[in-house]
Motif scaffolding. Structure first.
Motif, PDB file in Angstrom:
ATOM      1  N   ASP A   5      13.047 124.358   4.575  1.00  0.00           N
ATOM      2  CA  ASP A   5      12.287 123.220   4.069  1.00  0.00           C
ATOM      3  C   ASP A   5      11.071 123.022   4.965  1.00  0.00           C
ATOM      4  OD1 ASP A   5      14.222 122.900   2.150  1.00  0.00           O
ATOM      5  OD2 ASP A   5      15.285 121.304   3.223  1.00  0.00           O
ATOM      6  N   VAL A   6       9.979 122.642   4.351  1.00  0.00           N
ATOM      7  CA  VAL A   6       8.733 122.482   5.114  1.00  0.00           C
ATOM      8  C   VAL A   6       8.273 121.031   5.029  1.00  0.00           C
ATOM      9  CG1 VAL A   6       6.354 123.287   5.394  1.00  0.00           C
ATOM     10  CG2 VAL A   6       8.099 124.865   4.557  1.00  0.00           C
ATOM     11  N   LEU A   7       7.910 120.478   6.182  1.00  0.00           N
ATOM     12  CA  LEU A   7       7.390 119.109   6.228  1.00  0.00           C
ATOM     13  C   LEU A   7       5.990 119.170   6.798  1.00  0.00           C
ATOM     14  CD1 LEU A   7       9.215 115.964   7.441  1.00  0.00           C
ATOM     15  CD2 LEU A   7       6.974 116.517   8.381  1.00  0.00           C
ATOM     16  N   LEU A   8       5.020 118.649   6.055  1.00  0.00           N
ATOM     17  CA  LEU A   8       3.636 118.748   6.534  1.00  0.00           C
ATOM     18  C   LEU A   8       2.792 117.572   6.070  1.00  0.00           C
ATOM     19  CD1 LEU A   8       2.526 119.772   3.644  1.00  0.00           C
ATOM     20  CD2 LEU A   8       2.955 122.028   4.543  1.00  0.00           C
ATOM     21  N   GLY A   9       1.653 117.408   6.744  1.00  0.00           N
ATOM     22  CA  GLY A   9       0.737 116.309   6.442  1.00  0.00           C
ATOM     23  C   GLY A   9      -0.203 116.677   5.305  1.00  0.00           C
ATOM     24  N   LEU A  10      -0.483 115.709   4.443  1.00  0.00           N
ATOM     25  CA  LEU A  10      -1.331 115.976   3.273  1.00  0.00           C
ATOM     26  C   LEU A  10      -2.745 115.441   3.435  1.00  0.00           C
ATOM     27  CD1 LEU A  10       1.218 115.166   0.423  1.00  0.00           C
ATOM     28  CD2 LEU A  10       0.621 117.401   1.388  1.00  0.00           C
ATOM     29  N   GLN A  11      -2.998 114.734   4.544  1.00  0.00           N
ATOM     30  CA  GLN A  11      -4.338 114.149   4.698  1.00  0.00           C
ATOM     31  C   GLN A  11      -5.026 114.788   5.912  1.00  0.00           C
ATOM     32  OE1 GLN A  11      -2.531 110.283   4.670  1.00  0.00           O
ATOM     33  NE2 GLN A  11      -3.262 109.796   2.621  1.00  0.00           N
ATOM     34  N   TRP A  12      -5.626 113.951   6.768  1.00  0.00           N
ATOM     35  CA  TRP A  12      -6.340 114.495   7.936  1.00  0.00           C
ATOM     36  C   TRP A  12      -5.502 114.357   9.212  1.00  0.00           C
ATOM     37  CZ3 TRP A  12      -9.953 112.193   4.316  1.00  0.00           C
ATOM     38  CH2 TRP A  12     -10.877 113.112   3.793  1.00  0.00           C
ATOM     39  N   GLY A  13      -4.217 114.500   9.105  1.00  0.00           N
ATOM     40  CA  GLY A  13      -3.335 114.417  10.280  1.00  0.00           C
ATOM     41  C   GLY A  13      -2.884 113.003  10.554  1.00  0.00           C
ATOM     42  N   ASP A  14      -1.954 112.882  11.501  1.00  0.00           N
ATOM     43  CA  ASP A  14      -1.419 111.587  11.936  1.00  0.00           C
ATOM     44  C   ASP A  14      -0.778 110.789  10.810  1.00  0.00           C
ATOM     45  OD1 ASP A  14      -2.419 112.215  14.435  1.00  0.00           O
ATOM     46  OD2 ASP A  14      -4.328 111.218  14.054  1.00  0.00           O
ATOM     47  N   VAL A 261       9.389 121.208  -0.156  1.00  0.00           N
ATOM     48  CA  VAL A 261       8.133 121.002   0.582  1.00  0.00           C
ATOM     49  C   VAL A 261       7.858 119.496   0.588  1.00  0.00           C
ATOM     50  CG1 VAL A 261       5.681 121.555   0.772  1.00  0.00           C
ATOM     51  CG2 VAL A 261       7.274 123.264  -0.136  1.00  0.00           C
ATOM     52  N   ILE A 262       8.052 118.907   1.762  1.00  0.00           N
ATOM     53  CA  ILE A 262       7.943 117.449   1.899  1.00  0.00           C
ATOM     54  C   ILE A 262       6.528 117.115   2.372  1.00  0.00           C
ATOM     55  CG2 ILE A 262       8.910 115.413   3.040  1.00  0.00           C
ATOM     56  CD1 ILE A 262      11.462 117.275   3.584  1.00  0.00           C
TER      57      ILE A 262
END
Ligand code: GDP
Ligand code: IMO
Ligand code: MG
Length: 429
Positions: A5-14, A261-262
């Motif tokens: 499973d992948v967890l990632l940011g969708l914007q500009w971080g933080d 994919v979160i």
């Protein structure tokens, strides 16, 4: 065989990746960081503790999981040692819980100097880098000059180091910048001893064996999709692939081994550093978001720029990443707002579009839909509490605009302030 499973940011971080990784770690056997380096600052809060991690995966506080720093990560031994020391102070012995890929690249003191010199030379056009040496280190990786963690075990390591440092010092001379101070160099070499205390592994067979043995892996992203080297607001981006595909190259995981994919996003939007930001607010609403949200960088302390949620940008990130579920963070920051705006399209040269233009710096005027605020303190809400109807509408609106269900609504920085939502199929707008 299990999937990653992948967890990632969708914007500009933080966006709050660190918090959610920590919340989800009890469900996983392994937490693996796949890209970026100490430009990241991932904050965890629990039991009155606030802790910021830079290189080390955010599963480190939970005893159940092994944490892996993958081959796609770049490591500064000095910062790594500081992180380990900070964990020691909290009584966390990471040696048994943390493994490091031999293929991860090392950030040299001269990489940091090159970063600073390159930014200074750009003047007004600077990226707003965290100055951690990220760009120069990835440049050496793709330029096939880099030094990897596994090299510290080789007999000619010092030679390799000196060769690269001297090359960098020539480049620094070109910028009119000074070379590496001896004390910094000494600190860097001394810090390698901390790195050597950890198991340095071939992380790709290690992780694939885990999958074969039905163990579960969560891949932790750093930065955000809009900072991706290929798909972000180039050139105002970082130097790695922050998107889901980066988990494949940064860990040695085949694409067909990716599971959930979160996608993590803030209920509004922030950006730190330079570059375009269509929904940025320059008025007191922006200031209010910054104040209530404590929007100051976890790594550099810089003030983050704030604005409304941007659906075209979010949909672009969802598309590139194949996001299967969304986690909405910092929802509580909007608790006091009478109305909340959401950007649903852009006007580019007078034409309405819901697509990301090639160059976001062109005249991009956001088109907003206004929704009613919930005017409720969400920070004390626990799972099972009925959400205010206006918040339910906000959630339903975003789900409809994106076609992706929101599985978590975060209402505060603490582990406990996490509301899980029933995930159902949603219809697109
Ligand atoms: P990351 O880089 O994606 O891990 O995010 P950062 O740690 O850099 O920034 C997120 C900030 O928001 C941190 O200070 C978190 O403690 C905080 N945070 C995370 N989730 C929430 C939330 O739901 N509400 C509030 N108020 N703060 C949050
Ligand atoms: P986390 O993982 C927010 C931004 C910098 C700059 C640009 C390039 O905490 O979300 P770099 O140091 O990579 O050369 O900087 O990217 N940036 C981040 N912004 N969160 C981060 O990480 C970031 N890492 C880099 O501000 O604009
Ligand atoms: Mg951060």
């Amino acid at each position: 065989m299990k999937k990653v499973d992948v967890l990632l940011g969708l914007q500009w971080g933080d966006e709050g990746k660190g918090k959610i990784v920590d919340v989800l770690t009890p469900e996983y056997d392994v937490i693996a960081r796949f890209q970026g380096g100490p430009n990241a600052g991932h904050t965890l809060e629990f039991e009155g503790i606030k802790h910021v991690l830079h290189t080390i995966p955010s599963g480190i506080f939970r005893e159940n999981a092994v944490n892996v720093v993958g081959n796609g990560v770049v490591i500064d031994p000095i910062i790594f040692k500081k992180e380990i020391d900070a964990l020691d102070k909290r009584g966390v012995d990471a040696t048994q819980r943390l493994k490091i890929s031999k293929k991860a690249h090392l950030i040299l003191p001269s990489h940091r100097l090159l970063d600073a010199a390159s930014e200074a030379a750009k003047g007004k056009g600077k990226i707003g880098s965290t100055l951690k040496g990220i760009g120069p280190t990835y440049m050496d990786k793709t330029g096939r000059n880099g030094i990897r963690v596994g090299d510290i075990l080789s007999a000619n390591f010092k030679e390799k180091y000196t060769f690269l440092k001297e090359k960098h010092e020539q480049m620094l001379g070109h910028y009119g910048a000074e070379g590496v101070p001896t004390d910094t160099e000494n600190e860097w070499f001394a810090s390698l001893d901390t790195l050597k205390r950890f198991e340095l592994i071939d992380s790709e067979p290690y992780l694939n064996d885990k999958l074969k043995n039905n163990q579960t892996i969560l891949a932790e992203g750093a930065q955000g999709s809009l900072l991706d080297i290929d798909f972000g607001s180039y050139p105002f981006v970082t130097s790695s692939n922050t998107v889901c595909a980066g988990a494949c190259t940064g860990l040695g995981i085949a694409p067909n081994r990716i599971g959930r994919v979160i996608g993590i996003f803030k209920a509004y939007c922030t950006r730190v550093g330079s570059g375009p930001f269509p929904t940025e607010l320059f008025d007191e609403i922006g200031e209010t978001l910054c104040e209530i949200g404590h929007e100051y960088g976890s790594t550099t302390g810089r003030k983050r720029r704030c604005g409304w949620l941007d659906i075209p940008a979010l949909n672009y990130a969802i598309m590139i990443n194949g996001v299967t579920e969304l986690n909405m963070m910092k929802t509580d920051v909007l608790d006091t707002f009478d109305t909340i705006k959401v950007c649903t399209g852009y006007k580019v040269n007078g034409e309405l579009t819901d697509q990301m233009p090639f160059d976001l710096t062109e005249e991009v005027e956001p088109v907003y839909t206004e929704l009613k605020g919930w005017k409720t303190d969400l920070t004390k809400f626990t799972n099972g509490d009925a959400l205010p109807s206006e918040l339910k509408e906000y959630i339903a609106f975003i789900e409809k605009q994106t076609g992706v269900p929101i599985s978590v609504v975060s209402v505060g920085p603490d582990r406990e302030q996490t509301l899980f939502q029933d995930v159902k199929t949603v219809e697109t707008a």
